[in-house]
Design an enzyme around this catalytic site. Structure first.
Site, short mmCIF file in Angstrom:
data_model
loop_
_atom_site.label_atom_id
_atom_site.label_comp_id
_atom_site.label_asym_id
_atom_site.label_seq_id
_atom_site.Cartn_x
_atom_site.Cartn_y
_atom_site.Cartn_z
N LYS A 220 11.48 -14.83 -9.53
CA LYS A 220 11.07 -15.88 -10.46
C LYS A 220 12.24 -16.78 -10.82
CE LYS A 220 7.91 -14.40 -13.19
NZ LYS A 220 7.47 -13.44 -14.20
N ARG B 208 10.41 -13.49 -19.75
CA ARG B 208 9.62 -12.87 -18.68
C ARG B 208 10.51 -12.07 -17.74
NH1 ARG B 208 5.93 -17.41 -16.10
NH2 ARG B 208 4.21 -17.22 -17.54
N GLY C 272 3.33 -3.86 -13.15
CA GLY C 272 3.69 -2.57 -13.76
C GLY C 272 4.82 -2.73 -14.74
N MET D 215 7.06 -5.10 -17.67
CA MET D 215 6.71 -6.01 -18.74
C MET D 215 6.54 -7.42 -18.18
SD MET D 215 8.76 -7.35 -21.98
CE MET D 215 8.83 -9.03 -21.44
N ARG E 150 5.78 -18.87 -6.45
CA ARG E 150 6.25 -17.74 -5.63
C ARG E 150 5.34 -17.66 -4.41
NH1 ARG E 150 4.18 -12.93 -9.64
NH2 ARG E 150 2.13 -13.78 -9.96
N HIS F 224 -1.88 20.17 7.32
CA HIS F 224 -2.99 20.08 8.28
C HIS F 224 -3.95 18.94 7.97
CE1 HIS F 224 -6.99 21.18 9.84
NE2 HIS F 224 -6.30 21.57 10.89
N SER G 79 12.48 14.41 21.66
CA SER G 79 11.56 13.75 20.73
C SER G 79 11.78 14.37 19.35
CB SER G 79 10.11 13.96 21.20
OG SER G 79 9.25 13.36 20.28
N GLY H 218 11.09 15.67 15.99
CA GLY H 218 9.95 16.13 15.18
C GLY H 218 10.39 16.10 13.73
N ASN I 153 8.85 15.97 11.02
CA ASN I 153 8.15 16.75 9.98
C ASN I 153 8.91 18.05 9.74
OD1 ASN I 153 6.18 14.80 10.21
ND2 ASN I 153 4.93 16.01 11.63
N ASP I 154 9.13 18.79 10.83
CA ASP I 154 9.86 20.05 10.66
C ASP I 154 11.32 19.80 10.34
OD1 ASP I 154 8.12 22.32 10.89
OD2 ASP I 154 7.66 21.60 12.91
N CYS J 235 8.34 11.68 16.98
CA CYS J 235 6.90 11.93 16.96
C CYS J 235 6.45 12.56 15.66
CB CYS J 235 6.46 12.75 18.15
SG CYS J 235 7.15 14.40 18.15
N TYR K 254 11.39 5.00 21.81
CA TYR K 254 10.01 4.83 21.34
C TYR K 254 9.76 5.54 20.03
CZ TYR K 254 8.98 9.56 23.05
OH TYR K 254 8.98 10.91 23.24
C1 PEP Z 1 7.16 17.60 13.71
O1 PEP Z 1 7.53 18.68 13.30
O2 PEP Z 1 7.64 16.52 13.35
C2 PEP Z 1 6.09 17.53 14.71
C3 PEP Z 1 5.73 16.37 15.22
O3 PEP Z 1 5.43 18.67 15.00
P1 PEP Z 1 4.32 19.34 14.07
O4 PEP Z 1 3.97 18.37 13.00
O5 PEP Z 1 3.18 19.66 14.95
O6 PEP Z 1 5.03 20.55 13.56
MG MG Z 2 7.02 20.47 14.40
#
Ligand code: PEP
Ligand code: MG
Length: 875
Positions: free
Chosen positions: A22, A92, A101, A103, A336, A454, A763, A765, A767-768, A830, A850
């Site tokens: 602003k 403002r 969210g 003021m 804006r 899951h 690759s 992972g 998540n783990d 991934c 990738y």
């Molecule tokens: C991960 O762990 O990032 C992964 C892609 O495998 P999963 O989620 O199946 O454990």
């Molecule tokens: Mg995994």
């Protein structure tokens, strides 16, 4: 000495980080010579300083504010706090990114019991003066002192009622004096002090309130959802007041230079004659469309249209403007870049390219990647949503909007959907046996689980709306009810879920189907031209893979083979394999699995038509697959020629205290090499057959999960190579194949140079890798992360947005170490982060080849990849 305060004439649009959006735009408009009520901006750095100084505004900053005030007084020819002709200001907030969210606005600041008299005399309009004062008291009390606005509304209503009035406008100057007296009484009663009469004290109160609002819970949630860092801070704009409520040649309004819903070119907006800004927002009176201004005040209309065009041309983007007309004189209060729907964003960006105002690179950079979700999933009808009651909120695990009747088991959900009902599946948590119910449902709500549990992973793959981890719910799946926010919801009751915000609503809120318009293709084609990263998909079934290819996926980066056994006729087979006590029994169970695997792999190869396919070998976290229901156990016992007790005993023996760190991933293949053998055979035979039947140039990519040590990979790789070579010899094929590993254990990242000796590709992972780097369980973190956000320990969910500082450092280091060993090593990601725009940018920056993400996120990842490439090239 640092400069904490800038007059509008001292700034420009390039100073957004310091002056907020602003403030920077007000400065830019001042420089353009537009009619702007003058003022000054207290910088975002002053906000940061406020927090660093223990929530105090230092004397140095205060002095600079008051010095700027003197300059403003000189410009306006009025004095702040003067008793006869007071300078009044608005205060403002204005952060770098527009942020609901926080003021918003305080108007008419500077009035007090004496100044209001002078103001009445000066304007010759006592009613107007007292009305301004009573509005100021109300706003100041509400936003600065946190006394609820409704208490003031009640006073106003009671005075009106006593006088027999319907409208606020019927209140006379004397009535308003009475209201003011009552307001001040309320203020004293609530706060134990008098309403501040010193204008400077009022001003500092308001500035402090803006800084404080940067950290209110709504703002923190908004920042987390929109990736806005907590240390940016907000600026404060102090601007001379102009009044839209001084009679019939005054007014106020808001307008967009193009339609924010559709993108259609043409000014779109509304205004109210004789009103102040809050009247438009409050919706008490019905505003007029902007075109009507041509009749009411033709000169102002003409000038307004000229300036709005000038602003749009100047910024080369659709503008959202606020204006006020005071006694026939037009002022712009702010401009804006206007918020817009995803569809409007695509249309406006393409139109501006066609109009020669922006380049395709700018067009691509302007689209908020995440907003593409709106085009790919149903959304709520905005009016219906406004009326909805929020029962609670949890993790926005898979986007989209869903409304339907609640069912508590997958079977019930499936049966109801087959009867044509819209269904929301509510579970404590989901497991593979729920897959059909999940398919049948419009939306899924779970009490437990995180962004990579899951329910979240599977729902995202299917493109089904999912809200996960709502710990406030008390659920009884057996008795088929749940309780939340005082509501007792039973089977068949309607609820609605917003998978993009995580909100849970009572009732059946109308949804609007997704539709992808023509300009989507144009923007994606440009994105494809600019991006360097390839975008693959995580898909386990031919249907998901097909969907992903239609959305632009360039390969499969992760096929979780255990997910191929989720369907009810298959899950028993994988359970049989898991529960086998002997090699013979396991081999027999595996022989049963092979036709399914091979068939599925063939179907995947066919759908992908020669595009790369990475097949991840079995990685079933045991707790997701071991049967828990008596009926499943009984069926399995029968099938395996065992007693129920024997099956239960095996299940018990497989019980793990920490399944996510248990007997999964390559550890299974180390213990039972026959599993890897079976999978290799299925992969190779499928590839050889499809290659010869369809002529696709297939190079299967076999990926070994959960590796932490080179010898471990070597061991599994030997099994794979031996089997693959045997299959090739049997079939007389010379097909090539690659063997790579997931990088999802911190140790693997640390040892990446050694591991790369055995891997054709890595690759990540994530998540783990996130789970193990933080030591947070993927499934349980949701329960305590909220406290971390509240305490500002973490700003976002590390399972949704890659923690670049920590986990990202492991990824970067492993990528570099891997490429020291093998310069051409192919690198991808991934984990579920592969579809998150900020993570995609990170992957681009560290040189991955990738990203792989769930099908519906493919366009988002492509756009984010192009944006990262454009940003890097400095275009
Ligand atoms: C991960 O762990 O990032 C992964 C892609 O495998 P999963 O989620 O199946 O454990
Ligand atoms: Mg995994």
């Amino acid at each position: 000495m640092a400069k904490w305060v800038y007059l509008f004439k001292e700034g420009d649009a390039g100073m957004r980080n310091l002056l907020g959006g602003k403030g920077a735009n007000l400065a830019e408009m001042t420089n353009l010579g537009l009619p702007i009520p003058q003022g000054f901006t207290v910088t975002t750095e002053a906000c940061t300083d406020y927090y660093n100084s223990g929530k105090k505004i230092t004397d140095e900053i205060k002095d600079q504010i008051f010095a700027a005030l003197v300059e403003l007084e000189n410009m306006q020819g009025k004095k702040f706090g003067d008793n006869t002709d007071p300078l009044l200001v608005s205060v403002r907030s204005g952060a770098r990114a527009s942020m609901p969210g926080m003021m918003d606005t305080i108007l008419n600041l500077g009035l007090n019991d004496v100044a209001v008299e002078g103001f009445a005399q000066k304007t010759g309009n006592p009613r107007f003066a007292y009305d301004s004062y009573r509005r100021f008291i109300q706003m100041y009390s509400d936003v600065v002192m946190e006394v609820s606005k409704t208490k003031f509304d009640a006073i106003l209503e009671s005075v009106k009622e006593a006088k027999g009035y319907k409208l606020d406008t019927e209140l006379t100057a004397d009535d308003l004096k009475e209201v003011i007296a009552k307001y001040k009484e309320l203020y004293k009663k609530e706060l134990g002090q008098d309403f501040p009469q010193d204008a400077k004290e009022q001003l500092m109160g308001a500035v402090t309130a803006v800084f404080r609002s940067w950290d209110n819970p709504r703002a923190i949630v908004y920042r987390r959802m929109n990736d806005i860092p907590g240390d940016w801070g907000t600026a404060v704009n102090v601007q001379a007041m102009v009044f839209g409520n001084m009679g019939n040649t005054s007014g106020t309004g808001v307008a967009f230079t193009r339609n924010p819903a559709t993108g259609e070119n043409g000014v779109f907006g509304e205004y109210l004659i004789n009103a102040q800004g809050e009247d438009v927002v409050a919706g008490i009176r019905t505003p007029q469309p902007i075109t009507k201004l041509a009749e009411d005040l033709p000169e102002c209309y003409k000038e307004f249209m000229e300036i709005s065009k000038k602003l749009e041309d100047h910024y080369a983007d659709m503008q959202d403007m606020e204006f006020t007309i005071q006694e026939g004189k037009l002022y712009f209060l702010q401009t804006r870049s206007g918020k817009r729907t995803a569809q409007a964003a695509l249309n406006i960006a393409c139109d501006l390219v066609d109009e020669g105002k922006i380049t395709p690179e700018t067009a691509v950079s302007r689209i908020e990647a995440k907003s593409l979700d709106q085009l790919l999933h149903p959304t709520f009808d905005p009016a219906a949503l406004k009326a909805g009651r929020v029962l609670g909120s949890a993790l926005p695990a898979s986007p989209g909007a869903a409304a339907g009747k609640v069912y508590f088991t997958a079977e019930d959900a499936k049966a109801a959907a087959e009867k044509g009902e819209r269904v929301v599946l509510v579970r404590l948590e989901t497991s593979p046996e729920d897959i059909e119910g999940m398919h049948a449902a419009e939306g899924i709500l779970t009490v437990r689980g995180g962004m990579t549990s899951h329910a979240a992973v599977v729902a995202r793959g299917m493109g089904t709306c999912c809200v996960s981890g709502c710990g406030e719910i008390k659920i009884d799946e057996e008795a088929k009810y749940f309780e939340l926010a005082g509501e007792h919801i039973v089977e068949g009751d309607y609820i609605s879920l917003d998978g993009s915000t995580g909100n849970i609503y009572l009732g059946d809120i109308k949804t609007v189907e997704a539709s992808v318009g023509g300009n989507f293709g144009r923007i994606m084609a440009w994105a494809d031209e600019f991006r360097k990263l390839q975008v693959r998909t995580n898909a386990d079934t031919p249907a998901d893979a097909k969907n992903a290819v239609n959305l632009g996926a360039e390969g499969i980066g992760l096929c979780r083979t255990e997910h191929m056994f989720f369907e009810s006729d298959r899950i028993e087979k994988i359970r049989k394999m898991i529960l086998s006590n002997t090699v013979e029994a396991r081999e027999a169970a595996l022989a049963d699995l092979i036709p399914f695997q091979k068939g599925d792999f063939k179907a995947l190869y066919e759908v992908m038509e020669g595009k790369p396919v990475t097949i991840r070998f079995l990685d079933p976290p045991l707790h997701e697959f071991i049967p828990t229901q008596e009926s499943d156990i009984a069926a399995l016992a029968k099938d395996m020629n065992l007693t129920v007790e024997e099956v239960k005993a095996t299940c018990d023996s497989l019980h793990e205290f920490n399944p996510m760190m248990g007997h999964r991933g390559c550890r299974l293949a180390v213990t039972y090499p026959e599993i890897a053998k079976m999978q290799t055979r299925a992969v190779m035979e499928a590839a050889i057959e499809v290659k010869s039947e369809k002529g696709f140039a297939i190079i299967p990519e076999i990926m070994i999960p959960l590796v932490g040590e080179k010898k471990e990979l070597q061991f599994v790789k030997n099994v794979v190579v031996e089997t693959a070579e045997a299959v090739k010899a049997e079939k007389g094929s010379d097909i090539e194949y690659h063997i790579g590993t997931m990088m999802e254990i911190p140790r693997a990242c640390l040892m990446a140079d050694e591991i790369a000796e055995e891997a054709d590709f890595f690759s990540f992972g994530t998540n783990d890798l996130t789970q193990m780097t933080f030591g947070f369980s993927r499934d349980d973190a949701g329960k305590f992360l909220d406290s971390y956000y509240k305490e500002k320990i973490y700003e976002s969910d590390p399972f949704a947005r890659l923690d670049q500082a920590g986990v990202g450092q492991l990824v970067k280091m492993a990528a570099e170490k891997g490429r020291t060993t093998k310069p051409g090593l192919k690198l991808g990601i991934c984990g579920e982060h592969g579809g998150d725009p900020s993570t995609v940018e990170f992957c681009h920056n560290i040189g991955l080849n990738y990203v792989s993400c769930s099908p519906f996120r493919v366009p988002i990842a492509k756009l984010a990849a192009a944006q990262a490439a454009i940003k890097n090239s400095g275009k």
